[in-house]
Design an enzyme around this catalytic site. Sequence first.
Site, PDB file in Angstrom:
ATOM      1  N   ASP A  33      -3.406  48.927   4.511  1.00  0.00           N
ATOM      2  CA  ASP A  33      -3.814  48.246   5.743  1.00  0.00           C
ATOM      3  C   ASP A  33      -3.949  46.751   5.446  1.00  0.00           C
ATOM      4  OD1 ASP A  33      -4.995  47.431   8.088  1.00  0.00           O
ATOM      5  OD2 ASP A  33      -6.495  49.040   8.115  1.00  0.00           O
ATOM      6  N   LEU A  34      -3.071  45.960   5.992  1.00  0.00           N
ATOM      7  CA  LEU A  34      -3.092  44.517   5.715  1.00  0.00           C
ATOM      8  C   LEU A  34      -4.307  43.858   6.364  1.00  0.00           C
ATOM      9  CD1 LEU A  34      -0.597  44.988   4.335  1.00  0.00           C
ATOM     10  CD2 LEU A  34       0.695  43.796   6.094  1.00  0.00           C
ATOM     11  N   TYR A  38      -1.581  39.086  11.435  1.00  0.00           N
ATOM     12  CA  TYR A  38      -0.950  37.939  12.110  1.00  0.00           C
ATOM     13  C   TYR A  38      -1.500  36.618  11.557  1.00  0.00           C
ATOM     14  CZ  TYR A  38       0.796  41.099  15.838  1.00  0.00           C
ATOM     15  OH  TYR A  38       1.418  42.090  16.556  1.00  0.00           O
ATOM     16  N   ARG A  70     -14.115  34.893  11.191  1.00  0.00           N
ATOM     17  CA  ARG A  70     -15.019  36.035  11.378  1.00  0.00           C
ATOM     18  C   ARG A  70     -16.429  35.719  10.922  1.00  0.00           C
ATOM     19  NH1 ARG A  70     -11.233  41.473  10.407  1.00  0.00           N
ATOM     20  NH2 ARG A  70      -9.427  40.448  11.334  1.00  0.00           N
ATOM     21  N   GLU A 126       0.035  48.648   9.197  1.00  0.00           N
ATOM     22  CA  GLU A 126      -0.447  49.796   8.430  1.00  0.00           C
ATOM     23  C   GLU A 126       0.721  50.683   8.012  1.00  0.00           C
ATOM     24  OE1 GLU A 126      -3.631  51.977  10.285  1.00  0.00           O
ATOM     25  OE2 GLU A 126      -4.489  50.153  11.150  1.00  0.00           O
TER      26      GLU A 126
END
Length: 453
Positions: A33-34, A38, A70, A126
Site C-alpha cells: 500500500d503506497l 498522488y 497531515r 494497492e
Amino acid sequence: GNPAVVGAKNSPRVRDQVLPTRNSSFRVIVHVDLDCFYAQVEMISNPELKDKPLGVQQKYLVVTCNYEARKLGVKKLMNVRDAKEKCPQLVLVNGEDLTRYREMSYKVTELLEEFSPVVERLGFDENFVDLTEMVEKRLQQLQSDELSAVTVSGHVYNNQSINLHDILHIRLLIGSQIAAEMREAMYNHLGLTGCAGVASNKLLAKLVSGVFKPNQQTVLLPESCQHLILSLNHIKEIPGIGYKTAKCLEALGINSVHDLQTFSSKILEKELGISLAQRIQKLSFGEDNSPVIPSGPPQSFSEEDSFKKCSSEVEAKNKIEELLASLLNRVCQDGRKPHTVRLIIRRYPSEKHCGRESRQCPIPSHVIQKLGTGNYDVMTPMVDILMKLFRNMVNVKMPFHLTLLSVCFCNLKAVNTAKRGLIDYYLTPSLSTTSCSGKHSFKMKDTHMEDFP
DNA sequence: TGGGGTTAT
DNA sequence: ATAACCC
C-alpha cells in the site's frame, strides 16, 4: 483442521516435505500500500514540494496530501476551503489528470510482478501478491540448521512471540523478508515508499498492512488473527462490507465485528442472500479464501469530468470530445482495441448517492480498425455514436442539468487472437506501421512473419 | 466527495 | 443497465 498442515507444523525437516504447496492450503499473501500516492508522485515531479505541506486537488476537494500536511490537520477528501483554513501554508497541485499517477501505478505493479507473477491491483496504489510459491522455494533452499536463524523483517502484529519451530511462522517470516525486498526495490527503482502487510489471506494482509503507517510493514502470525479482526471498531472497516451492506447490518442490530460473528447465519442468509451472508460472516472471523487474481492489463479505460452544470447539447458535445481525445490516446498506447463504448451521465438532483445512468453500444468494426492508427479521423464517427447515446438518455428538447460526463471504452480484445487472418493483417496499415511498444503488444499466435518473405 | 477501477445480478 | 464493492 487440515491434516497436512498439522503434520507439517511439527516437522523439523522442512526439506523432506513433498509437494509443499499442494498438500497445504496455507498461503502467504502480501498487501502493498503506497503512502499518499498522488502526493508522492507530485513530490517526485517537483522536489521543491518535498518539505512543504502538499495537497492534491481535484475540483474543490483535497483528495490526498503528504504527511507534512497531515501533521497540520489536513485529511483525505477534505474540502479545499476547510483545508486552507486548517493549514494556510498548504500548497495545492491539481490532480485531475491521472496520467502520471496511472503510469507510475503500473510501474509499481510491474516491479512486483518481477518477484512473482501473481499480482492483483486494487485501485492505483494497492497491490496483493501471492508469495506462497516464492516462500516455498526459499524454504527449500534453507538447510535445516538455518531454520533457527530465520528472522522477521519489520513489525510483528500484537508483538506476538515468534516460534521458530512453527513452520507457519517460518513461512510468514520469509514472507516479511520478501515484502522488505519489495519495498526496497520500490524505493530504489521508483523512489516510492509504502506499507506492506504479510498474512495468510488477502483480508488479513490488507488489514495488517495499515497497522504501522507510513513506510513500515507488519506481519500477522495466525495466533493474533482474532485480535486483529476484533480490533476493528465497526463492521464497515471490513473490506467487502461497504456502505449499503453496513446499513443493512445496522438495521439488524449488528454493529461490531463480534456482533456479526455471533449473529444467526440463517437469518443473515434470509436478509442478505446466501452468497453475501456467508462471505461476510466468514470475513468477520478473518477467513477469506479468495485467490489473488492477476490483474493483467485493464478491462476498461474511462475518462470523466464533473462540473456544476451542463445544460445544453453543444456543451455536452464539447466535453465529450475532450474526454474522447484523451481516451483515444490511451487506447492507441495499449495495443488492444475496445469493441464497446459507453457514455455515463449524472443528473442534477443526484437523488441517489451513486445516481448515474449509462448507455452503451458496440463500436462498428470499420471504426475499430481505424482506432490507434492516427491516419484516419476516428473522432468524427465516435462523437456521432456518443451523441446518439447521449440523446437516447437525455431528452434534449426538455431542460436538463448534468453534473458529470464520462466515456468508457471496454470489451477490449487483442488484435490478432482469432478472427483476424493473415490477409487482413497485411492489408491493415495500422498493424504494420503503428508502434506497439510496451508489454501489451499483441502476439502473433497463428501468424509468423517468417512465413511471409 | 474525485476520477478512476472491478465483479455480480 | 444497474448496483454493489474497492481505492
